[in-house]
Every structure is written in C-alpha cells, then in structure tokens.
Design a protein around this motif. Structure first.
Motif, PDB file in Angstrom:
ATOM      1  N   PHE A  84       0.822  -1.211   0.000  1.00  0.00           N
ATOM      2  CA  PHE A  84       0.000   0.000   0.000  1.00  0.00           C
ATOM      3  C   PHE A  84       0.855   1.260   0.000  1.00  0.00           C
ATOM      4  O   PHE A  84       2.030   1.226   0.358  1.00  0.00           O
ATOM      5  CB  PHE A  84      -0.881   0.036   1.253  1.00  0.00           C
ATOM      6  CG  PHE A  84      -1.707  -1.182   1.428  1.00  0.00           C
ATOM      7  CD1 PHE A  84      -2.988  -1.226   0.915  1.00  0.00           C
ATOM      8  CD2 PHE A  84      -1.212  -2.298   2.089  1.00  0.00           C
ATOM      9  CE1 PHE A  84      -3.764  -2.356   1.063  1.00  0.00           C
ATOM     10  CE2 PHE A  84      -1.983  -3.435   2.240  1.00  0.00           C
ATOM     11  CZ  PHE A  84      -3.256  -3.459   1.723  1.00  0.00           C
ATOM     12  N   LYS A  88       2.098   0.438   5.996  1.00  0.00           N
ATOM     13  CA  LYS A  88       1.534  -0.438   7.030  1.00  0.00           C
ATOM     14  C   LYS A  88       2.536  -1.412   7.635  1.00  0.00           C
ATOM     15  O   LYS A  88       2.261  -2.605   7.737  1.00  0.00           O
ATOM     16  CB  LYS A  88       0.347  -1.222   6.487  1.00  0.00           C
ATOM     17  CG  LYS A  88      -0.849  -0.377   6.060  1.00  0.00           C
ATOM     18  CD  LYS A  88      -2.011  -1.282   5.716  1.00  0.00           C
ATOM     19  CE  LYS A  88      -3.041  -0.640   4.816  1.00  0.00           C
ATOM     20  NZ  LYS A  88      -3.879   0.358   5.419  1.00  0.00           N
ATOM     21  N   LEU A  89       3.689  -0.910   8.047  1.00  0.00           N
ATOM     22  CA  LEU A  89       4.605  -1.768   8.812  1.00  0.00           C
ATOM     23  C   LEU A  89       4.285  -1.589  10.290  1.00  0.00           C
ATOM     24  O   LEU A  89       3.791  -0.542  10.696  1.00  0.00           O
ATOM     25  CB  LEU A  89       6.064  -1.386   8.558  1.00  0.00           C
ATOM     26  CG  LEU A  89       6.638  -1.702   7.176  1.00  0.00           C
ATOM     27  CD1 LEU A  89       8.112  -1.280   7.128  1.00  0.00           C
ATOM     28  CD2 LEU A  89       6.507  -3.169   6.821  1.00  0.00           C
ATOM     29  N   LEU A  90       4.592  -2.603  11.092  1.00  0.00           N
ATOM     30  CA  LEU A  90       4.404  -2.455  12.542  1.00  0.00           C
ATOM     31  C   LEU A  90       5.596  -1.701  13.107  1.00  0.00           C
ATOM     32  O   LEU A  90       6.736  -2.162  12.990  1.00  0.00           O
ATOM     33  CB  LEU A  90       4.261  -3.824  13.195  1.00  0.00           C
ATOM     34  CG  LEU A  90       2.987  -4.581  12.804  1.00  0.00           C
ATOM     35  CD1 LEU A  90       3.033  -6.012  13.282  1.00  0.00           C
ATOM     36  CD2 LEU A  90       1.760  -3.866  13.353  1.00  0.00           C
TER      37      LEU A  90
ATOM     38  N   GLU B 208      -3.716  -1.733  13.963  1.00  0.00           N
ATOM     39  CA  GLU B 208      -2.768  -1.906  12.860  1.00  0.00           C
ATOM     40  C   GLU B 208      -2.429  -3.369  12.654  1.00  0.00           C
ATOM     41  O   GLU B 208      -2.444  -3.887  11.545  1.00  0.00           O
ATOM     42  CB  GLU B 208      -1.467  -1.186  13.219  1.00  0.00           C
ATOM     43  CG  GLU B 208      -1.391   0.247  12.809  1.00  0.00           C
ATOM     44  CD  GLU B 208      -0.032   0.814  13.178  1.00  0.00           C
ATOM     45  OE1 GLU B 208       0.422   0.548  14.309  1.00  0.00           O
ATOM     46  OE2 GLU B 208       0.563   1.499  12.341  1.00  0.00           O
ATOM     47  N   GLU B 209      -2.090  -4.006  13.792  1.00  0.00           N
ATOM     48  CA  GLU B 209      -1.677  -5.391  13.749  1.00  0.00           C
ATOM     49  C   GLU B 209      -2.787  -6.277  13.157  1.00  0.00           C
ATOM     50  O   GLU B 209      -2.521  -7.135  12.323  1.00  0.00           O
ATOM     51  CB  GLU B 209      -1.379  -5.854  15.175  1.00  0.00           C
ATOM     52  CG  GLU B 209      -0.034  -6.492  15.343  1.00  0.00           C
ATOM     53  CD  GLU B 209       0.262  -6.698  16.812  1.00  0.00           C
ATOM     54  OE1 GLU B 209       0.301  -7.850  17.228  1.00  0.00           O
ATOM     55  OE2 GLU B 209       0.411  -5.680  17.531  1.00  0.00           O
ATOM     56  N   GLU B 211      -5.193  -5.360  11.181  1.00  0.00           N
ATOM     57  CA  GLU B 211      -5.375  -5.064   9.761  1.00  0.00           C
ATOM     58  C   GLU B 211      -4.338  -5.832   8.925  1.00  0.00           C
ATOM     59  O   GLU B 211      -4.670  -6.442   7.911  1.00  0.00           O
ATOM     60  CB  GLU B 211      -5.222  -3.549   9.539  1.00  0.00           C
ATOM     61  CG  GLU B 211      -5.678  -3.124   8.161  1.00  0.00           C
ATOM     62  CD  GLU B 211      -5.352  -1.674   7.871  1.00  0.00           C
ATOM     63  OE1 GLU B 211      -4.903  -0.957   8.798  1.00  0.00           O
ATOM     64  OE2 GLU B 211      -5.535  -1.265   6.714  1.00  0.00           O
ATOM     65  N   ILE B 212      -3.089  -5.785   9.407  1.00  0.00           N
ATOM     66  CA  ILE B 212      -2.033  -6.485   8.671  1.00  0.00           C
ATOM     67  C   ILE B 212      -2.263  -7.993   8.703  1.00  0.00           C
ATOM     68  O   ILE B 212      -2.111  -8.678   7.702  1.00  0.00           O
ATOM     69  CB  ILE B 212      -0.647  -6.106   9.236  1.00  0.00           C
ATOM     70  CG1 ILE B 212      -0.393  -4.620   8.937  1.00  0.00           C
ATOM     71  CG2 ILE B 212       0.447  -6.962   8.637  1.00  0.00           C
ATOM     72  CD1 ILE B 212       0.720  -4.012   9.739  1.00  0.00           C
TER      73      ILE B 212
END
Lengths: 225, 304
Positions: A84, A88-90, B208-209, B211-212
């Motif tokens: 994307f 969207k990395l942690l 976030e987690e 979603e990933i």
C-alpha cells in the motif's frame, strides 16, 4: 488467471466500477492507471475479497470469489500479496520481525521463518537492515520491507496500490525495479498508480480506468488518460 | 502448524493482558465483585433451604398415653393411625423403653438414679411419635388425637408448631432468590460492559496489527483467539481471587453456622457446601461473562 466479467461496485450512489471486463494472465505486469477516484483501489480490493461486488463475476483460476466463504478468504489472501501507499509496517518490530509476522500468523514454524525471512530480505536488498526498525529506514526501504512481507507466502499475484505515492523519484525507481524483478521471477504484478513516468519506464500492459470504467488498454503502453 | 498457531494465540493473549495491565486488573476486579456477590447469595440460598429442611424434620407430634394402659390397646391405636394416608411415620416408645432411656440419659446424676430406685411404679408414659408427609397436616392430626376417639387413652398431645419459623424462612428464601437474582443480573451487566470496553480498547490498540494480519491471510480465529484468551485470563483470575476469599468462610464461618442449625452434620461432608463445587460454579459464571462480553466486542469492532 483472473477474469473480471461485467463487474459492478457501488458505494451508495457512487458507481466505483461499472461493467469492468478484464483478463489477467499469469506472469503479466499490469499498470493500472487513472486519476484519484477512478476505481483503481476498488478493483484491487475486490480481488483480495476486502470488498464485495454488486454485480458480475470475478474468477480466480475459475473460482468465483464471491462464493468464497469468510472462513476461506484468508487462504485466498495467502496466494495474493498486497502493498500500500501507507506501507503499514508495525512500528515496534524490526524489518525481520515485520516479515516474520506474516509467516507467524499463518502458522509457520520458527525454523522455517528463520530460514525464509533472510532470503526474502536479501531479494529486496535489505538483508543488512534486518534489525532496523521502520523509523530507522527511508521511505523506499520501508516499502521494500512491505514488499518482502507480501512475498512471504510466495504469492502468485502481487497487488501494489500506489506503492510509490509517498516516495521521491530515487526511492520510487528502487521500488519499481524491485517489482519488475519479482515479476521476472514469475509472480504476476498489478501496479495501480498515477505516476506517469513510472508507467512509461515499465513499457508493459497498461489499463486506464476513468469513472469506474476501463477506457483504454495498451499492450506495451504509456501513461495516458 | 495448527499447534504452532494455538501456542501463538495463547501467547498473544497473555501479552495483551500484560500490556494493558491496569485495564486488565480493573476488568478482573469487577468480575471478582460479581463472583463474590454470586457466591454469597448462593451460600445464603443453600444455607436457608438447608435450614428449612432441617427444621421441617424436627416437626412432629408426641402422643402420651395414660399410665398403665394395656400395650395391645396402644398397638390398636397405632395400627389405626398407620392407615391414615397423611401419616408418614410412627415410632412407638413403650413405658419400659421410656424409663430405660430416661435412666440412661441421667446415668451421671446420682440424685436422679437414687430417686428412680426408690420408685415402685414406672411413672413415664408410653408415647407415639408421629410424622406426617405434609407440614400442613400436623394441626389436623394433632386435633384428631386430642378428640373424642382417643380421649380415654391419650393423656396429652404435644405438638411443637414450627410452621411459623418455616414460613418465615421460606419468605427469606424467596427474598434471597428475587433480590439476589436482580443483584447478580445488575453486576453481571456491569462486568460485561467493563470487559466489553477493555477488549474494545485492546482491539483499538492492536488495530494496525489486526489489519495487517487480515491482509497477510491470518485465519479469523487466529485474529480473534488472543482477545478470547485475554478475557479467559480475567475469568481465571477472578475465579482464583474469589475462591481464595471464600476459604476462610468455608473453614471458619460455615461449620459454625451448620453446627448451630444441625449439630450432627459436618459441613464438609455435605454436597450442599462442597467448596470445589462452588469454585467450579464460579468459574462457569466467570467464563460465561467473559465469553459473552468478548464476543460482543469482537462482533462490533473486529472487522474480519
């Protein structure tokens, strides 16, 4: 490999996609171009089952994806990698851990993860940054980690939604080179973008979307609206 | 592969619990309060119904026969009564038995022993001890024994009417049930809301987690599992705390109460007050609260 047959998608009264017919063959590199709101992201989301179609059919290897149950969607997503614009990395995980995370959630063993992740990081040219956290990397590097994560399941198809949207020219080129390299290794790549110079460099199939409709298709095309 | 996922789900659940320790502690405490209320009400209910049963057993009619009455006559009356469908049990104590029992009961009292030895005739009457099936039949049977039919044989009818006490206990029991059910319901709702909010916050923290996870193809249960594990930890935690709080009640308080109500019974030998039964019941209640609230939160905020 993937067929769109008269696909329709609406958000309330807005026609996000209208009668889209499209066939994607294995090993292709497709650039999906169009202005913001043309329906590029919607088209990608339909492929991974993130959104449901309102008409027509999408077939992946002759399987109608609207008939895939919620419980089986994860298995479809393991065959399709996605990256994307917002990466969207942690943030609290290193490059290695971010890639490993994709394998962990699918139940792979520690030993396999320890063996595979360095290979994937090497492929994207970031093995030397395996222990770096996202904030210690450039935008291009972060996006390459995201691509590495998308490749963790060895997908047959890689969907990239504006992957260079937040990157400068040099970083964009790096990401594009990587996508081309992945395509050469046999993975089908679908790149949604409105970066004209990027598409012009690729010189492969270009599909132009406008107002939810395919308005142009070129075999070895350029960015044209 | 499956066992690996299971292990990771449990581990993530523990990590979630630990990272939001204060929230977790609050959720566990609210659940503990609910369980304590539940346990107290359950014990009160068990104790009251147990007391009613014990007191019901003490109600009986004693009919004292005139001294010197022929035993065959008494047996005839006993047979007559045995045909009465209301009567459950009749125990006959002869004059001699009554005398022996009295003597044995006062074996350590030399004055009484001496007086008994002086007697030339047994002054103690023969008795019939009568129990009915139903509590409300006692007054009727007692009246009959006092009536004309038996006037010549029976000198005295003794009927200890405990029905008032039983009635009062019954009222208390009904109060415990209605008031208790309402209280348990209110606190259950509070507990469900607090856990619901805690799980919602955890979902939000891990947005976030999640979603990933979805995008890289984690199964639905792999995503939901940690939240259920987290609430399971609240259930286990609150059950353990409540169970520990009730140990002194079981070892110190309950034996005294039951000894007061019925001295022959040991509290730990009755199923009614089995400690482990209570622990199991608390855990089932806690589990229900945890699962309901977590499924509500997951259903509302965790898009799969």
């Amino acid at each position: 490999m993937i067929k769109f047959q008269n696909v329709k998608k609406r958000y309330n009264d807005v026609h996000a996609l209208e009668d889209v017919n499209l066939e994607i063959r294995q090993g292709e590199f497709i650039s999906l171009v169009g202005m913001s709101g043309a329906g590029k992201s919607t088209l990608l989301k339909l492929i991974i089952g993130e959104e449901k179609i309102d008409g027509g059919r999408i077939l992946i290897d002759d399987i109608d994806i609207s008939k895939i149950g919620k419980g089986d969607l994860p298995y479809l997503r393991r065959k399709i990698g996605m990256v994307f614009q917002d990466i969207k990395l942690l943030p609290k995980r290193t490059a290695f851990e971010n890639v490993a995370f994709a394998m962990e959630v699918c139940g792979h063993k520690k030993e396999k993860i320890a063996g595979d992740v360095p290979k994937i990081l090497d492929l994207v040219g970031l093995l030397h940054k395996r222990d770096h956290f996202p904030h210690q990397m450039s935008g291009g590097e972060k996006q390459r980690v995201a691509i590495a994560r998308a490749l963790a399941h060895r997908p047959v198809l890689l969907l990239a939604d504006e992957p260079t949207g937040n990157l400068d020219e040099i970083n964009s080129d790096e990401v594009l080179d990587l996508l081309l390299k992945i395509n050469q290794l046999g993975t089908t790549v679908m790149l949604a973008t409105h970066a004209a110079d990027l598409v012009n460099k690729v010189k492969k199939r270009v599909i132009t979307l406008e107002g939810g409709k395919i308005t142009k298709e070129q075999k070895e095309g350029k960015y044209q609206l | 592969m499956e066992s690996m996922s299971f292990f990771r789900i449990i581990k993530t659940g523990f990590v979630n619990f630990w990272r939001n320790l204060w929230l977790s502690a609050a959720a566990t405490m609210v659940m503990t309060i609910t369980l304590v209320i539940f346990a107290v009400l359950f014990l009160m209910f068990a104790l009251t119904s147990y007391s009613i049963k014990t007191i019901q057993n003490t109600v009986d009619i004693s009919a004292y026969f005139k001294v010197g009455l022929d035993e065959s006559q008494i047996m005839k009356i006993k047979n007559d009564l045995q045909n009465d469908p209301r009567i459950k049990q009749i125990v006959y104590t002869s004059q001699q038995q009554a005398f022996d029992e009295f003597k044995a009961r006062h074996a350590n009292d030399p004055l009484i022993q001496e007086s008994l030895n002086e007697l030339t005739e047994n002054p103690l009457p023969a008795t019939l001890n009568i129990k009915t099936y139903k509590l409300e039949d006692y007054p009727g049977v007692a009246q009959e024994l006092e009536g004309a039919n038996y006037k010549d044989f029976i000198s005295k009818v003794n009927f200890e009417d405990n029905r008032v006490v039983i009635d009062r206990l019954g009222k208390i029991l009904r109060f415990i049930i209605t008031f208790g059910a309402a209280l348990v319901a209110v606190f259950s709702i509070i507990a469900i809301l607090v856990i619901f909010n805690t799980i919602t916050l955890t979902i939000y923290n891990r947005k976030e987690e999640v979603e990933i996870m979805r995008l890289v193809g984690a199964t639905n249960w792999y995503i939901r599992g940690p939240f259920l594990t987290e609430s399971l930890l609240y259930a286990i935690g609150s059950t353990v705390i409540t169970s520990l709080l009730f140990i002194p009640i079981f070892t110190q308080v309950l034996p005294k109460i039951t000894a007061y109500v019925n001295p022959q019974l040991n509290v730990f030998h009755t199923n009614l007050f089995n400690y482990w039964f209570l622990v199991l019941m608390l855990f089932v209640v806690a589990l229900l609260l945890a699962v309901i609230s977590t499924l509500l939160a997951i259903g509302k905020y965790l898009k799969i």
